[in-house]
Enzyme design. Sequence first.
Site, mmCIF file in Angstrom:
data_model
loop_
_atom_site.group_PDB
_atom_site.id
_atom_site.type_symbol
_atom_site.label_atom_id
_atom_site.label_comp_id
_atom_site.label_asym_id
_atom_site.label_seq_id
_atom_site.Cartn_x
_atom_site.Cartn_y
_atom_site.Cartn_z
ATOM 1 N N CYS A 149 0.639 -1.377 -0.093
ATOM 2 C CA CYS A 149 -0.257 0.111 0.029
ATOM 3 C C CYS A 149 0.766 1.214 -0.107
ATOM 4 C CB CYS A 149 -0.876 0.105 1.164
ATOM 5 S SG CYS A 149 -1.865 -1.344 1.333
ATOM 6 N N HIS A 199 -2.881 6.420 4.757
ATOM 7 C CA HIS A 199 -1.669 5.440 4.805
ATOM 8 C C HIS A 199 -0.305 6.196 4.379
ATOM 9 C CE1 HIS A 199 -0.400 0.774 5.176
ATOM 10 N NE2 HIS A 199 -0.113 1.710 5.974
HETATM 11 CA CA CA Z 1 -2.740 -2.234 -0.909
#
Ligand code: CA
Length: 473
Positions: A90, A144
Amino acid sequence: MESLDCIKNGRNSEKQFLINCLLFLVMNGGLYAADMQKPSRPNVLYIVADDMGYADCGVQGCKDIPTPNLDALAAGGIRFTDGYVTGAVCSPSRAALMTGRHQLRDGVPDWIPYGKPGLGAGVPTVASYLKKAGYRTALVGKWHLGEQEGCNPLNRGFDEFYGFLGGGRSYFPEKSKAGQAKVNHYTQLVRGREPVEQPEYTTHAFGKEGANFIERQKGQDQPFFLYLAFNAVHTPMEAPEDYLQKFASIKDKKRRTYAGMLSAMDDAIGRVLKALREAGLEENTFICFISDNGGPIVRNAPNASRNTPLRGGKGETWEGGVRVPFFLKWTGHLKAGSTFDEPVIQMDITATVLALAGAEMDGKWPINGVNLMPYLKGDKKNPHETLCWEYGKQWAIRQGPWKLTYAFPTKVAKAPVQGLFDLGRDIGESNDLSAAQPERVKEMKVTWEKWRKEVGGNLPAQAIDVKNVNHAP
Ligand code: CA
């Protein structure tokens, strides 16, 4: 006479006033027309899925999960068969999408856990560039890239933020064991910096919020940038009951849940695209869709996704970890229903958008992406002669059809694994040609090593020592 002159002057003044009024209307009408004729800067919509498999939508060959909205998006623009991301997980992938720079330059080699440093301080993002260029900017969904204040989306170019700062969370309202709403800085749903009650399944909420942002842009002079960043279809495996019912015929429970989660995301995307159409903004909006990394098949939070016919998945530098569904749509500018088969990477999306917006770039932070427009118009060929990857103890390089991959020994694979593959004939990376082509292997390794030094990667140099390489497939 005096009074008559006054009257005359007064009449003249009145006449002049009327003439001035007419001139004002004509001039402004002309300017408006000129403005209308000028190619205006597009609105920008980034749609990102989380851990979605390469093969998991209709246009990519999926048979068991209908994705009509994603298919329509691809059909209205360009589908990239060889669309890559820089990161196999990610945060690295999302960092490079936000900055147009390789994530190793900016301190994001891996996913960012709670309390750890996020995207390097001071690095401009596509949002900060576009905001400076006069865009209204919003993030809806998963960030994130660091939950610390300096990394907060509101400090990285976004005017608005609705979503959560961390990497994953339950899709349903979170409860502590005592039945109290759980307050966790990493997973808490926020509007701006304020915690908010979670109204429903997060994917539905992000679709509604994205549509609401679009509706608010109707009639505005300011162009907009919306980053719609889903956490779907990342684990935990949670789908709403009606979506589970919809896929009752899928026997495998995990795949059934995945289907429900993916279908809910497709519907949320449909909702946002419908809002765009109804606001009359579709014509001048540049839209991209990617998954942030490949589907996790056997490890890295497997979710029953499929990367067929690619080898490997999330967390790996095999094709299945870094080649993803990748579409661009810009009505009237990009050829609808077309495919593009030269390798591109997600940093290119950001480079393209910044060029289209005429953003003033900061030379201190050179970007690595390429403006794709000349290539998509057919004026130029092959945006990248070379693409390189590094994740953990693995690295890879692609040049034309050739892909060289190397993975350090792990608990799963005791011996290091290396292979040279001709992706033109062997998309599944199954036929290792490195023993037959040692010169090509050597040259590609040297090129990769140069790249790694340039971006400041974190593998030790001995990782590419030929003596250490085991040629086993
Ligand atoms: Ca991901």
